[in-house]
Design a protein around this motif. Structure first.
Motif, PDB file in Angstrom:
ATOM      1  N   LYS A 228      -3.099 -12.577   0.298  1.00  0.00           N
ATOM      2  CA  LYS A 228      -2.580 -13.040   1.579  1.00  0.00           C
ATOM      3  C   LYS A 228      -1.647 -11.991   2.175  1.00  0.00           C
ATOM      4  N   HIS A 229      -0.904 -11.300   1.334  1.00  0.00           N
ATOM      5  CA  HIS A 229       0.018 -10.256   1.767  1.00  0.00           C
ATOM      6  C   HIS A 229      -0.709  -9.215   2.618  1.00  0.00           C
ATOM      7  N   ASP A 230      -1.944  -8.869   2.250  1.00  0.00           N
ATOM      8  CA  ASP A 230      -2.710  -7.876   2.998  1.00  0.00           C
ATOM      9  C   ASP A 230      -2.982  -8.355   4.420  1.00  0.00           C
ATOM     10  N   TYR A 231      -3.275  -9.637   4.581  1.00  0.00           N
ATOM     11  CA  TYR A 231      -3.536 -10.165   5.915  1.00  0.00           C
ATOM     12  C   TYR A 231      -2.279 -10.114   6.778  1.00  0.00           C
ATOM     13  N   LEU A 232      -1.135 -10.419   6.176  1.00  0.00           N
ATOM     14  CA  LEU A 232       0.110 -10.347   6.929  1.00  0.00           C
ATOM     15  C   LEU A 232       0.433  -8.911   7.306  1.00  0.00           C
ATOM     16  N   SER A 233       0.191  -7.984   6.401  1.00  0.00           N
ATOM     17  CA  SER A 233       0.419  -6.566   6.708  1.00  0.00           C
ATOM     18  C   SER A 233      -0.482  -6.118   7.847  1.00  0.00           C
ATOM     19  N   ASP A 234      -1.732  -6.562   7.830  1.00  0.00           N
ATOM     20  CA  ASP A 234      -2.663  -6.231   8.918  1.00  0.00           C
ATOM     21  C   ASP A 234      -2.151  -6.791  10.244  1.00  0.00           C
ATOM     22  N   ALA A 235      -1.670  -8.028  10.229  1.00  0.00           N
ATOM     23  CA  ALA A 235      -1.156  -8.658  11.447  1.00  0.00           C
ATOM     24  C   ALA A 235       0.066  -7.905  11.952  1.00  0.00           C
ATOM     25  N   LEU A 236       0.922  -7.462  11.052  1.00  0.00           N
ATOM     26  CA  LEU A 236       2.131  -6.740  11.451  1.00  0.00           C
ATOM     27  C   LEU A 236       1.820  -5.420  12.146  1.00  0.00           C
TER      28      LEU A 236
END
Length: 102
Positions: free
Chosen positions: A10-18
Motif C-alpha cells: 500500500k505504501h507504494d500506492y501512496l508514494s505514487d499518489a504523492l
C-alpha cells in the motif's frame, strides 16, 4: 502478473499518489507544503481546509510566519501515512487554487 500486482505494498500506492502533488515534500511519515500567500488568502484557505479535514477526521498543522503558510499532514509519531492524509493534501491543493485563482 496477478501475484506481482497483489503483492505490491500500500505504501507504494501512496508514494505514487504523492508524486502527483506538486510542492509537497515527505518528511518521514508526514508531508509538508509551504505556500506564499497573504493574510486574507491564509484565512480563506484555513477555513476550507478545516471543512475537509473535519469530514476526513484529520488534523493538519497549519501555521503562519511572515508571508508564508506552512501545512503539515500526518501523525509524525511513527504512524504510517494514510490514504486519507494524501487525499487531504490533494484537497488542500484544490483549496489553494480556489483561494489564489491559480
Amino acid at each position: 502478473m496477478r501475484v506481482l500486482f497483489r503483492g505490491r505494498a500500500k505504501h507504494d500506492y501512496l508514494s505514487d499518489a504523492l508524486t502527483l502533488l506538486t510542492g509537497w515534500t515527505r518528511e518521514g511519515e508526514q508531508i509538508r507544503r509551504t505556500l506564499v500567500i497573504d493574510d486574507t488568502q491564509h484565512a480563506a484557505l484555513t477555513e476550507r481546509v478545516k471543512v475537509v479535514a473535519d469530514a476526513l477526521h484529520l488534523r493538519p498543522e497549519i501555521s503562519r510566519r511572515d508571508d508564508r503558510t506552512q501545512i503539515r499532514v500526518g501523525h509524525g509519531d511513527g504512524e504510517p501515512l494514510s490514504e486519507g492524509e494524501v487525499l487531504l493534501a490533494a484537497r488542500i491543493e484544490d483549496a489553494y487554487r480556489a483561494v489564489t485563482g491559480a
